[in-house]
Design a protein around this motif. Sequence first.
Motif, mmCIF file in Angstrom:
data_model
loop_
_atom_site.group_PDB
_atom_site.id
_atom_site.type_symbol
_atom_site.label_atom_id
_atom_site.label_comp_id
_atom_site.label_asym_id
_atom_site.label_seq_id
_atom_site.Cartn_x
_atom_site.Cartn_y
_atom_site.Cartn_z
ATOM 1 N N ASP A 147 0.866 -1.192 0.000
ATOM 2 C CA ASP A 147 0.000 0.000 0.000
ATOM 3 C C ASP A 147 0.896 1.233 0.000
ATOM 4 O OD1 ASP A 147 -2.010 1.838 0.271
ATOM 5 O OD2 ASP A 147 -2.434 1.361 2.377
ATOM 6 N N GLY A 150 0.144 4.699 1.077
ATOM 7 C CA GLY A 150 -0.171 4.858 2.499
ATOM 8 C C GLY A 150 1.035 5.271 3.340
ATOM 9 N N PRO A 191 -7.176 13.296 0.150
ATOM 10 C CA PRO A 191 -7.142 11.835 -0.094
ATOM 11 C C PRO A 191 -5.711 11.333 -0.234
ATOM 12 C CG PRO A 191 -8.896 12.829 -1.370
ATOM 13 C CD PRO A 191 -8.154 13.972 -0.731
ATOM 14 N N LYS A 192 -5.503 10.066 0.132
ATOM 15 C CA LYS A 192 -4.125 9.595 0.337
ATOM 16 C C LYS A 192 -3.230 9.694 -0.895
ATOM 17 C CE LYS A 192 -4.345 4.556 -0.279
ATOM 18 N NZ LYS A 192 -4.178 3.244 0.369
ATOM 19 N N SER A 405 -12.965 0.127 -2.801
ATOM 20 C CA SER A 405 -11.875 0.652 -1.988
ATOM 21 C C SER A 405 -12.450 1.468 -0.843
ATOM 22 C CB SER A 405 -10.923 1.471 -2.857
ATOM 23 O OG SER A 405 -11.023 2.816 -2.563
ATOM 24 N N ASP A 407 -10.697 3.657 0.896
ATOM 25 C CA ASP A 407 -9.972 4.892 1.178
ATOM 26 C C ASP A 407 -10.372 6.025 0.232
ATOM 27 O OD1 ASP A 407 -8.699 3.836 -1.031
ATOM 28 O OD2 ASP A 407 -6.874 3.295 0.085
ATOM 29 N N LYS A 410 -12.068 9.958 1.407
ATOM 30 C CA LYS A 410 -11.677 10.278 2.784
ATOM 31 C C LYS A 410 -10.326 10.961 2.741
ATOM 32 C CE LYS A 410 -13.708 6.089 4.779
ATOM 33 N NZ LYS A 410 -13.369 4.691 5.027
ATOM 34 N N PHE A 412 -6.493 11.329 4.168
ATOM 35 C CA PHE A 412 -5.596 10.274 4.619
ATOM 36 C C PHE A 412 -5.714 10.070 6.135
ATOM 37 C CE2 PHE A 412 -1.401 8.636 5.962
ATOM 38 C CZ PHE A 412 -1.502 7.412 5.336
ATOM 39 N N VAL A 415 -8.571 7.885 6.673
ATOM 40 C CA VAL A 415 -8.244 6.514 6.228
ATOM 41 C C VAL A 415 -7.474 5.785 7.322
ATOM 42 C CG1 VAL A 415 -6.851 5.178 4.598
ATOM 43 C CG2 VAL A 415 -8.243 7.091 3.773
ATOM 44 N N GLN A 416 -6.505 6.465 7.917
ATOM 45 C CA GLN A 416 -5.697 5.854 8.972
ATOM 46 C C GLN A 416 -6.578 5.480 10.170
ATOM 47 O OE1 GLN A 416 -3.058 5.047 7.216
ATOM 48 N NE2 GLN A 416 -1.664 5.564 8.889
ATOM 49 N N GLY A 419 -8.820 2.463 9.346
ATOM 50 C CA GLY A 419 -8.072 1.208 9.317
ATOM 51 C C GLY A 419 -7.795 0.678 10.712
#
Lengths: 426, 383
Positions: A147, A150, A191-192, A405, A407, A410, A412, A415-416, A419
């Motif tokens: 990833d 990420g 976003p990531k 997906s 993520d 969102k 980042f 997302v973290q 998760g």
Amino acid sequence: MTETAAPASISVEQFRAQARAWLEANLERRTDALKRTRGLVHRTVEDIAEQRALQALVHRGGYAGITWPVEYGGRGLTRAHELAYLDEAKDFITPDLGIAGVVTLAVIAQTALRHASEDFKQRHLGPILAGEELWAEFLSDPSAGSDLAGVTTTAVREGDHWVLNGSKVWSSGAYYADFGLCLARTDWDVPKHKGLTWFAVGTALPGVTVEPLTEITGDAEFCREEFHDVVIADSERIGGVGEGWAVAQSVLQYEREASSGGLTSVLTLTGPGPLAPDLVEMARRTGRTGDPHTRQLIATSHTGDFAVRALGARLARLMLAGHPAGPAIISYSKLAVGLMEPERAKKAMHVGGAAALAWEPGDRDALTFSLGYLNSRVTAIAGGTNEIQRNALGERVLGLPREPSFDRGKTFRQVQDAGQNWAGDS
Amino acid sequence: MADDASRAAGRWIEPDRRPITDPVLGFFDESGWSLTEVRALAEAGAVLDRPRWSELGASGHFLPAGGEQSLARSAVVAEEFGRALGQGPFVESVVVQLALSQLGSESHRTKVGPDIVAGRQLATWAASSIPGYWGSGSDVQAESSPAGFVLNGSLPMVLDAGAVDWILMSARDGAGVSQFLIPTGQPGLRLDRLDSLDITRAFYTVTLTNVEVPVTSLVGARAVGTDGVARQVRTALVLATAMTTGSMGHIFDVALQYAKDRTAFGRPIGSFQAIKHLLVDASLKLETSRAMCDAAAQAVDEETPDADEIVSMAKAYVADAGVDVAHAVWQSLGGISYMWENDFHLFLRRITTDAALFGTAQWHNERICELHSLAAQPTGEQS
């Protein structure tokens, strides 16, 4: 830059003749036969210094960066000229700067040529060709491998420089590299894929530590880096702020091309050659050359070795013929090797039996054989795992739909959090 | 036919192959060769449709006259033939034509050969009759007689023997191995139809009981040996392998489309990595199989010293890859693959049979070791 001023119109054959004469006059002939099985690759400081000097010699001779633009120290010639040189040079001892050397020329320099500022290219490309700058990739974080987008290693802008904190891992050859091409997060609140930016990080900068990691083979080829308030000039940035994911695609593409041996070099398929020499040698040791099962293992390994090359030649031809999926098909080569090598290694252990498990101290052939087993999953994992290649091929070549997906849409940061507090897709 | 309307649609074919594939695909489209027809023939017993086969011969796209055509070109045609699940002795006819033009008598070259190319006469090849090849263990014995030769023996799995005019076979006498072209109506020749896994093709056991043949039935010199038929063997292996990759290509495309169209759990099944990765691995084996075919055809055309080895490598690789791809497709199609009306099983039967025809992977693996002179060491010898 170069001693030999090459007129732009030099023919491939003239160039070949010049190269042959230069090689004879300047380099030593190769005597050792290349061994298939990987051995230990850790390099000493003295060895790398010698190889850098050799690279400088080749550069002064005008045979480094043959296809690179003249303004960055190259010769501005065609791929055909380069192939002619490589063909002439194959019997000579040419610079071996190890994995960092390959990464520097095949990945970093190509990425810089495509994405870096003019000022950056002027500053770095000449020294790269001269062997003065060796680079590694500062790509994966300890917490983000497959990833890749990420990564949490973070760079914060302060005026005309950036402050880098975080950690990288699996950076091959970084312990003797001068720079790392580093993927960092520059914005946690987008976003990531949108908050990433690339930087050149000097390994000698204050706050950078590079530590070789001891591998399962006992070797130490890849490294872990720690960044503690490392100050990086903005002029060392590659590509736009927040545009790192697009640059990453280039990095990964060049990496795949490098690991598949390059496009043009594989077009011409040579014959299968001797029957799986490492396995035949081991079968002779163990007296199993007549054993029907062993013979099957030897033949299928031999065929697998050839099949990978035949596939490479076909993929190169398809790309040149305009395959609709373009360079994405190169992932087939990576996946083929990633699947074949572990299978081959398992067969090798069957052929070897006890002789591959225990040996007299100092028996280098047996040691090399066992290292081959331990190294057999390198391609299946490094540079994009088999699973990552399968996703790329499934989606970009076969046109299969993506997985949902979690993520998207969102930041980042969100997302973290999601998760770490995972409760399924609800 | 609906399944034919899209024969070339959605496929990307290498531009330099199109001069070969376009006329072949055009012939299939125009003459109505279709999976529907293959299925109808299979359900009717798969006896060779002679008028259909003659039409194919007369089209000029399939059988190289005089053996002049490159094997690479014939392999492209073979791939399309396998993709269409073509019925009939394609590989065998090419081999017979090659044998007659290379080794045959004046009459073979000027009469029988052209008749076969034009589809007026039909021929098959008893590949299993070559001693030492394929591990078949078959061995037809020839004895000199005042009129020529007397043949005795039995041959397993000869394709379409009951529907053709001629059979090319090898037989051994005291002088060595010779090759004969024998009319199927010859007294003493018995053709017994077999039931088979592959219902799209008809296999026969050929039994020879005191079959008297004239000297003129020899194709090539007496005791031409197995080396004398090496070119036939290479040709058969490359074409058979290319045919298999064609069949693999068709069912892979079917499975790929199904994975995009079929939804379950609220999404196309091809979005699940379990299916996606299964299909990617299958496509890798398919691409590698095509690469091995290309390499084998090229090696034979260029007569490289390792041509026999590369050809065996290709056959061994594709034999296993073909079955693997068929099973991946089978799994990804799920329950519908078990419906008789779904064409998948026709391809499964074909590909599984192809894997063993002209030698199994294991036989070719052993041959590869032998070509490298990998010998068993005497007991106790360890270096």
